[in-house]
Design an enzyme around this catalytic site. Structure first.
Site, PDB file in Angstrom:
ATOM      1  NE  ARG A 164      -3.611  -2.186   2.769  1.00  0.00           N
ATOM      2  CZ  ARG A 164      -3.359  -3.334   3.415  1.00  0.00           C
ATOM      3  NH1 ARG A 164      -2.156  -3.532   3.965  1.00  0.00           N
ATOM      4  NH2 ARG A 164      -4.276  -4.272   3.507  1.00  0.00           N
ATOM      5  CE  LYS A 216      -6.125  -0.892   5.084  1.00  0.00           C
ATOM      6  NZ  LYS A 216      -7.445  -1.222   4.490  1.00  0.00           N
ATOM      7  CG  HIS A 258      -5.466   0.750  -3.584  1.00  0.00           C
ATOM      8  ND1 HIS A 258      -4.756   0.565  -2.413  1.00  0.00           N
ATOM      9  CD2 HIS A 258      -6.521  -0.100  -3.502  1.00  0.00           C
ATOM     10  CE1 HIS A 258      -5.365  -0.337  -1.668  1.00  0.00           C
ATOM     11  NE2 HIS A 258      -6.432  -0.764  -2.305  1.00  0.00           N
ATOM     12  NE  ARG A 292      -3.536  -3.500  -1.386  1.00  0.00           N
ATOM     13  CZ  ARG A 292      -2.988  -4.292  -0.465  1.00  0.00           C
ATOM     14  NH1 ARG A 292      -1.671  -4.445  -0.434  1.00  0.00           N
ATOM     15  NH2 ARG A 292      -3.732  -4.952   0.396  1.00  0.00           N
ATOM     16  CG  HIS A 316      -6.419  -8.712   1.367  1.00  0.00           C
ATOM     17  ND1 HIS A 316      -6.681  -9.135   0.083  1.00  0.00           N
ATOM     18  CD2 HIS A 316      -6.323  -7.353   1.293  1.00  0.00           C
ATOM     19  CE1 HIS A 316      -6.715  -8.092  -0.724  1.00  0.00           C
ATOM     20  NE2 HIS A 316      -6.510  -7.005  -0.015  1.00  0.00           N
ATOM     21  CE1 TYR A 373      -7.057  -7.041  -6.893  1.00  0.00           C
ATOM     22  CE2 TYR A 373      -7.009  -8.284  -4.845  1.00  0.00           C
ATOM     23  CZ  TYR A 373      -6.888  -7.084  -5.528  1.00  0.00           C
ATOM     24  OH  TYR A 373      -6.615  -5.935  -4.837  1.00  0.00           O
TER      25      TYR A 373
END
Length: 303
Positions: A147, A171, A240, A243, A266, A275
Site C-alpha cells: 500500500r 494496517k 492502489h 496494487r 488481507h 481478483y
C-alpha cells in the site's frame, strides 16, 4: 395527504436537505403511480402490503433501474411507512424481509502486463536521483503489492537485499514479510547508491525526497499518476491501481489465492477473491475475441 406530512417531517424535524426531500418526494410519487396502476383507486397506505412492494421492485427491475436506484427507493418507502407507524396511521410497516437486488461492486482497475512492461522497460526515467527513485517506487508497487502508506513507512533497515525480502508494517501495525526478485534487488541497490551519494543525511527512512525528508502521500500519488499516464488510458491512476495490478498478475500467472492474500496483508480471503473476478472477465474477453463462433448468431457467448 400523509406524504406531505412525511416530507415536512424529514425537512423540518430531521433537517434533511431540500435536495434529499425532493428525491424522497419523487420516489413516493412514483410508488403512488404504481399503486394506482395496480388498484385503480386513491392511494391508501393501509392497503399497501408486502406483495405490492415486491411487485413494484420487480417492475423497477424490468424497467431497467439499477440495483442502487431500487435500493434507494425502497429505503424511501421504509422511512415513509416507519413514520406512518410512529404517527399511528398504520399498525405495522409492509417493508419487512424485502429482498433487494444485489448491488454489484465495480471491479478493481488494473494495468495489463504489456502496459507495465512498456512502462518499466520502454520509458526513460533518467539516471539522476529522482528518476532512479521514481522508477523504483513504480516497480516496488507492482512487484510487491504494498500500500502507499506501507511504502512511505518503509525504514532502510526493513529492506534486506541479502534475503531479498522486506518487512512491511500494514494496517493496525500488523507486520508481514514480502519477498522480491532479482530485478527489484538490483534496483534497490542502485537507488541506495545514488541516494547515499546525492542526498545528505543518515537515511533511516528508505524512500526520501531530494532534501532527505520522507515522502508524503500526495507526492507518491503524483509520481504514480504521472508515469501511468504515459502508458494507460485508465480513468483512475493511483498507487492502489498498481496494487491491483500486482494481484491480477500473480493470479494470472498461477499463484494461489491464499498466497496472494498473505502478500497483500488481507485479513480475510474474501477481500482477495475479488481478483478472481478480474481474471474471469479477462478470460471472457479472450474467448469472445478468439473463438470463431463466439459472436455468431446462435453461438454468441453471453456476458
Amino acid at each position: 395527504m400523509c406524504i406531505e406530512s412525511f416530507l415536512r417531517y424529514i425537512r423540518y424535524e430531521k433537517n434533511f436537505s431540500s435536495h434529499t426531500v425532493l428525491s424522497y418526494r419523487n420516489d413516493l410519487l412514483q410508488f403512488v403511480d404504481y399503486y394506482f396502476t395496480c388498484k385503480s383507486e386513491r392511494f391508501s397506505p393501509k392497503s399497501v402490503d408486502r406483495d405490492l412492494v415486491r411487485n413494484w421492485i420487480v417492475y423497477l427491475v424490468e424497467k431497467g433501474r439499477t440495483p442502487r436506484s431500487i435500493s434507494r427507493k425502497v429505503s424511501t418507502l421504509r422511512s415513509f411507512f416507519k413514520f406512518l407507524v410512529k404517527e399511528g396511521i398504520i399498525p405495522f410497516t409492509p417493508i419487512q424481509n424485502i429482498q433487494l437486488p444485489k448491488i454489484s461492486k465495480p471491479l478493481p482497475a488494473f494495468l495489463k502486463e504489456e502496459e507495465m512492461d512498456l512502462l518499466l522497460d520502454g520509458i526513460d526515467f533518467g539516471d539522476n536521483f529522482r528518476g532512479v527513485r521514481d522508477k523504483l517506487i513504480i516497480n516496488m508497487f507492482y512487484s510487491t503489492g504494498i500500500r502507499r502508506g506501507e511504502l512511505i513507512g518503509l525504514q532502510d533497515a526493513d529492506v534486506d537485499i541479502y534475503m531479498s525480502a522486506m518487512k512491511v508494517t500494514g494496517k493496525r501495525n500488523k507486520q508481514r514479510i514480502i519477498p522480491f526478485g532479482k530485478e527489484l534487488r538490483i534496483q534497490i541497490e542502485g537507488y541506495r547508491s545514488v541516494r547515499d551519494r546525492d542526498v545528505k543525511g543518515e537515511h533511516k527512512t528508505f524512500f526520501v525526497k531530494e532534501d532527505g525528508q520522507p515522502l508524503y502521500p500526495e507526492l507518491v500519488s503524483r509520481i504514480v499518476t504521472r508515469y501511468l499516464n504515459m502508458v494507460s488510458t485508465l480513468t483512475k491512476k493511483s498507487p492502489h491501481v498498481l496494487r491491483h495490478t500486482f494481484a491480477s498478475a500473480m493470479l494470472n500467472n498461477g499463484a494461489e489465492l491464499n498466497s496472494i492474500k498473505e502478500l497483500l496483508g488481507h485479513s480475510s480471503l474474501a477481500s482477495t477473491e475479488v481478483y478472481t473476478h478480474i481474471t474471469f472477465e479477462e478470460l471472457k474477453q479472450s474467448y469472445k475475441q478468439a473463438h470463431p463462433r463466439a459472436e455468431k448468431k446462435g453461438g454468441r457467448y453471453e456476458n
